[in-house]
Design a protein around this motif. Structure first.
Motif, mmCIF file in Angstrom:
data_model
loop_
_atom_site.group_PDB
_atom_site.id
_atom_site.type_symbol
_atom_site.label_atom_id
_atom_site.label_comp_id
_atom_site.label_asym_id
_atom_site.label_seq_id
_atom_site.Cartn_x
_atom_site.Cartn_y
_atom_site.Cartn_z
ATOM 1 N N GLN A 59 0.812 -1.216 0.000
ATOM 2 C CA GLN A 59 0.000 0.000 0.000
ATOM 3 C C GLN A 59 0.844 1.263 0.000
ATOM 4 N N ARG A 62 1.182 2.946 -3.310
ATOM 5 C CA ARG A 62 -0.080 3.155 -4.014
ATOM 6 C C ARG A 62 -0.865 4.301 -3.386
ATOM 7 N N CYS A 84 0.127 3.756 -8.826
ATOM 8 C CA CYS A 84 1.122 2.796 -8.361
ATOM 9 C C CYS A 84 2.487 3.283 -8.833
#
Length: 393
Positions: A59, A62, A84
């Motif tokens: 995460q 992102r 991303c």
């Protein structure tokens, strides 16, 4: 934080970008209501995207960029995007794209298609990315309108060389036996021979897991078999990483929506092949399929495929969708093929340079491939290459 409403939106339309998990949770009811009205696939549901975000292992590289179009208090459309960071480049892509076979914008029935372009323009105007990659688009996808000539702040998208293949078995049939009888004599003999070999000295049973049956053991077995398959083929599949909650989270979404169908082939109560499927719009969709390589000579995956297609037809399915991937076994059964498009665009100099480098690499690879094909006789069937979607799951 979330972005402020777009004051220039037409006809009272209010645009917003969701960037935090808190806001993602807050819009859950409105998003699910729109999803149910639209009849879209589960990949476009709030539950699917939220489950992905809660379980995605990386995460930190992102960020959510989910564009919403509101009309008053009613949600009109959702463009589920995320960024991303790849090799220092911020790529804008579909949220949960690595786990979704068909991606698209979620629209209210009867909505103006131009709404998609306004939402895309808004996302582009907010910035925060270098390049965009929107893949896994069916020919009917609403997002294909974004390839039109760009105006204002909207980023122009161009068709990308990367494509995916979706193979399907399309009916109708009177029943499962009628489908089975429509297969070639050789295919039916191979099925019976494989079943006989697998049943030698053991009890073999095909069944669908009951709705109240615990999923945990079967999902664990699935992940173990897929990890072994990936290791044999030199691939990486984050969906099946040991300790990853992703497979459990996505399967729970399917189960909660009463879409999940898990079929297993058991030999003396041990799973030797299984498939995680879901059903929408009278279509059985095969999300994950795997088998135990220890019994490979008896083709347990082949047996299972025959059995679950017959089951699906007997229970009202008019098509079986193998989703993304052009593995050889799918061609043995499919009578329909659909190509999924992908589109890219560079927003910054870094993004444009990356796409230019990608195009140059593809041109070199294409040239080498053609040169090699002129020197060697082509194989009878070269569809065994593992596509992107298969490598991902």
């Amino acid at each position: 934080m979330t972005s402020r409403p777009d004051a220039t939106a037409a006809d009272g339309e209010r645009l917003e970008i969701v960037r935090t998990p808190e806001r993602l949770q807050q819009i859950g009811i409105a998003w699910e209501t729109l999803w149910e009205r639209s009849g879209a696939l589960v990949f476009q549901s709030h539950a699917w995207v939220a489950a992905w975000w809660g379980a995605v292992p990386d995460q930190q590289r992102r960020a959510l960029v989910i564009v919403l179009a509101w009309r008053g208090d009613e949600l009109d459309a959702v463009m589920p995007l995320a960024t991303c960071r790849l090799h220092g480049i911020r790529v804008l892509e579909w949220a949960a794209k690595d786990y979704s076979d068909y991606c698209d914008v979620l629209l209210r029935p009867g909505a103006d298609p131009a709404q998609v372009e306004r939402m895309w323009s808004y996302a582009c105007a907010q910035g925060g990315f270098d390049a965009a990659y929107l893949g896994h688009l069916l020919p009917t996808a609403a997002a294909t309108t974004l390839t039109r000539r760009a105006t204002g702040s909207r980023l122009a998208l161009q068709r990308h060389h990367r494509q995916a293949t979706s193979l399907r078995v399309v009916g109708p049939w009177a029943n499962g036996q009628a489908w089975f009888d429509s297969q070639s004599g050789n295919a039916r003999r191979n099925y019976r021979r494989a079943l006989k070999n697998l049943s030698e000295g053991a009890n073999v049973a095909f069944r669908r897991l009951e709705p109240d049956e615990q999923l945990g053991p079967a999902l664990q077995r699935c992940a173990e078999l897929k990890r072994a398959w990936c290791a044999r083929n030199g691939l990486v599949a984050p969906l099946f990483d040991e300790g990853s909650p992703m497979l459990q989270a996505l399967a729970r979404v399917l189960a909660d929506k009463d879409l999940l169908h898990v079929f297993v082939l058991e030999r003396d109560d041990m799973i030797v092949a299984m498939t995680i499927n879901f059903v929408q719009h009278d279509t059985m969709m095969a999300y994950v399929t795997t088998y135990d390589a220890a019994f490979e000579r008896s083709s347990p995956g082949y047996i299972l495929l025959f059995d679950y297609i017959r089951w699906a037809v007997d229970h009202g399915a008019t098509s079986i969708d193998f989703l993304c991937g052009d593995e050889d076994y799918k061609y043995r059964f499919a009578n329909q093929q659909v190509t999924l498009a992908s589109f890219v665009g560079g927003r910054t100099l870094l993004g444009k340079a990356a796409l230019q480098s990608d195009r140059a690499w593809h041109a070199v690879q294409t040239y080498r491939s053609r040169a090699k094909s002129r020197q060697t006789k082509p194989a009878a069937d070269d569809r065994r290459a593992v596509p992107e979607a298969v490598a991902e799951r």
